[in-house]
Design an enzyme around this catalytic site. Structure first.
Site, PDB file in Angstrom:
ATOM      1  N   ASP A 131      25.299  35.179  -7.875  1.00 24.92           N
ATOM      2  CA  ASP A 131      26.735  34.922  -8.381  1.00 24.92           C
ATOM      3  C   ASP A 131      26.975  33.246  -7.840  1.00 24.92           C
ATOM      4  OD1 ASP A 131      29.400  35.384  -9.177  1.00 24.92           O
ATOM      5  OD2 ASP A 131      30.078  36.006  -7.044  1.00 24.92           O
ATOM      6  N   LYS A 191      24.735  35.090 -12.834  1.00 25.97           N
ATOM      7  CA  LYS A 191      26.083  34.480 -13.566  1.00 25.97           C
ATOM      8  C   LYS A 191      25.787  32.916 -13.274  1.00 25.97           C
ATOM      9  CE  LYS A 191      28.971  37.536 -11.644  1.00 25.97           C
ATOM     10  NZ  LYS A 191      30.662  38.003 -11.177  1.00 25.97           N
TER      11      LYS A 191
HETATM   12  P1  IMP Z   1      26.407  35.570  -4.040  1.00 32.92           P
HETATM   13  O1  IMP Z   1      26.099  35.474  -2.732  1.00 32.92           O
HETATM   14  O2  IMP Z   1      27.987  34.954  -4.342  1.00 32.92           O
HETATM   15  O3  IMP Z   1      25.483  35.087  -4.946  1.00 32.92           O
HETATM   16  O4  IMP Z   1      26.928  37.202  -4.385  1.00 32.92           O
HETATM   17  C1  IMP Z   1      26.021  37.987  -4.463  1.00 32.92           C
HETATM   18  C2  IMP Z   1      26.397  39.571  -3.940  1.00 32.92           C
HETATM   19  O5  IMP Z   1      27.907  39.591  -4.555  1.00 32.92           O
HETATM   20  C3  IMP Z   1      25.646  40.245  -4.939  1.00 32.92           C
HETATM   21  O6  IMP Z   1      24.361  40.657  -4.454  1.00 32.92           O
HETATM   22  C4  IMP Z   1      26.708  41.444  -5.094  1.00 32.92           C
HETATM   23  O7  IMP Z   1      26.472  42.411  -4.217  1.00 32.92           O
HETATM   24  C5  IMP Z   1      27.907  40.618  -5.258  1.00 32.92           C
HETATM   25  N1  IMP Z   1      28.490  40.557  -6.681  1.00 32.92           N
HETATM   26  C6  IMP Z   1      28.568  39.383  -7.146  1.00 32.92           C
HETATM   27  N2  IMP Z   1      29.023  39.551  -8.240  1.00 32.92           N
HETATM   28  C7  IMP Z   1      29.292  40.581  -8.583  1.00 32.92           C
HETATM   29  C8  IMP Z   1      29.743  41.296  -9.818  1.00 32.92           C
HETATM   30  O8  IMP Z   1      30.033  40.691 -10.415  1.00 32.92           O
HETATM   31  N3  IMP Z   1      29.808  42.654  -9.328  1.00 32.92           N
HETATM   32  C9  IMP Z   1      29.644  43.418  -8.085  1.00 32.92           C
HETATM   33  N4  IMP Z   1      29.052  42.815  -7.338  1.00 32.92           N
HETATM   34  C10 IMP Z   1      29.027  41.285  -7.339  1.00 32.92           C
END
Ligand code: IMP
Ligand code: MG
Length: 174
Positions: free
Chosen positions: A101, A129
């Site tokens: 994300d 994403k």
């Molecule tokens: P990041 O650190 O922002 O890249 O987010 C990573 C973590 O956030 C992932 O491992 C997911 O557990 C959670 N996450 C991010 N986007 C989503 C989503 O659309 N649905 C559910 N969990 C998400």
């Protein structure tokens, strides 16, 4: 309040097909010793991925990585538990997570792993994403490129619900 989309964003069949393809792609290009999987979100993806590779020499380790306090926004601070850097020393490691994300989780985790003396490290995520990225991070293997929507199912949650569904759904505000 939120509800699930009327139809899955990614069906169980599409997931199974793509995960098998990904297993061939990863297994055919990277010889590794250990799969390091980030719970809880990656649990279903990881089990399908390793089963599709079916390599008796692949070992599996789980860590718990969480940045989401609750709801849809990341707290920005990553909490990692169960990570034993000693057991990764001199190994080739495939890091598996559910979704990229902001990229903060993988960026921070890979940073921590740099201290471990890993021989080679590659990363694999089920979904990406790209639009949401705030840190400079790219995974080596990606299952699906998806739009900027909040998704649940196939391991992914919203406040711990929806994880056990075999499809990926989007959440819609109602
Ligand atoms: P990041 O650190 O922002 O890249 O987010 C990573 C973590 O956030 C992932 O491992 C997911 O557990 C959670 N996450 C991010 N986007 C989503 C989503 O659309 N649905 C559910 N969990 C998400
Ligand atoms: Mg996660």
């Amino acid at each position: 309040m939120y509800k699930m989309s009327a139809k899955p964003m990614i069906s169980a069949q599409q997931l199974q097909t793509r995960v098998k393809e990904l297993a061939t792609e990863v297994g055919g290009s990277f010889e590794f010793d250990i799969v390091l999987s980030a719970l809880t979100g990656a649990f279903m993806f990881t089990t399908d991925l390793v089963r599709a590779m079916a390599n008796p020499k692949h070992q599996i380790k789980f860590i718990k990585a969480s940045s989401y306090g609750s709801g849809m926004e990341s707290s920005g601070k990553l909490k990692v538990s169960g990570l034993d850097l000693q057991e990764l020393k001199g190994k080739r490691v495939l890091v598996v997570d559910d979704i990229l994300d902001t990229g903060n989780t993988m960026f921070t985790l890979v940073g921590m792993l740099k201290e471990a003396g890993i021989t080679e490290l590659r990363t694999c995520v089920l979904m990406n994403k790209e639009e949401r990225r705030t840190v400079d991070f790219h995974a080596d293997y990606v299952g699906f490129e998806i739009a900027n929507e909040f998704v649940v199912g196939y391991g992914l949650d919203f406040n711990e619900d929806y994880r056990t569904l075999p499809e990926v759904w989007t959440l819609i505000e109602v």
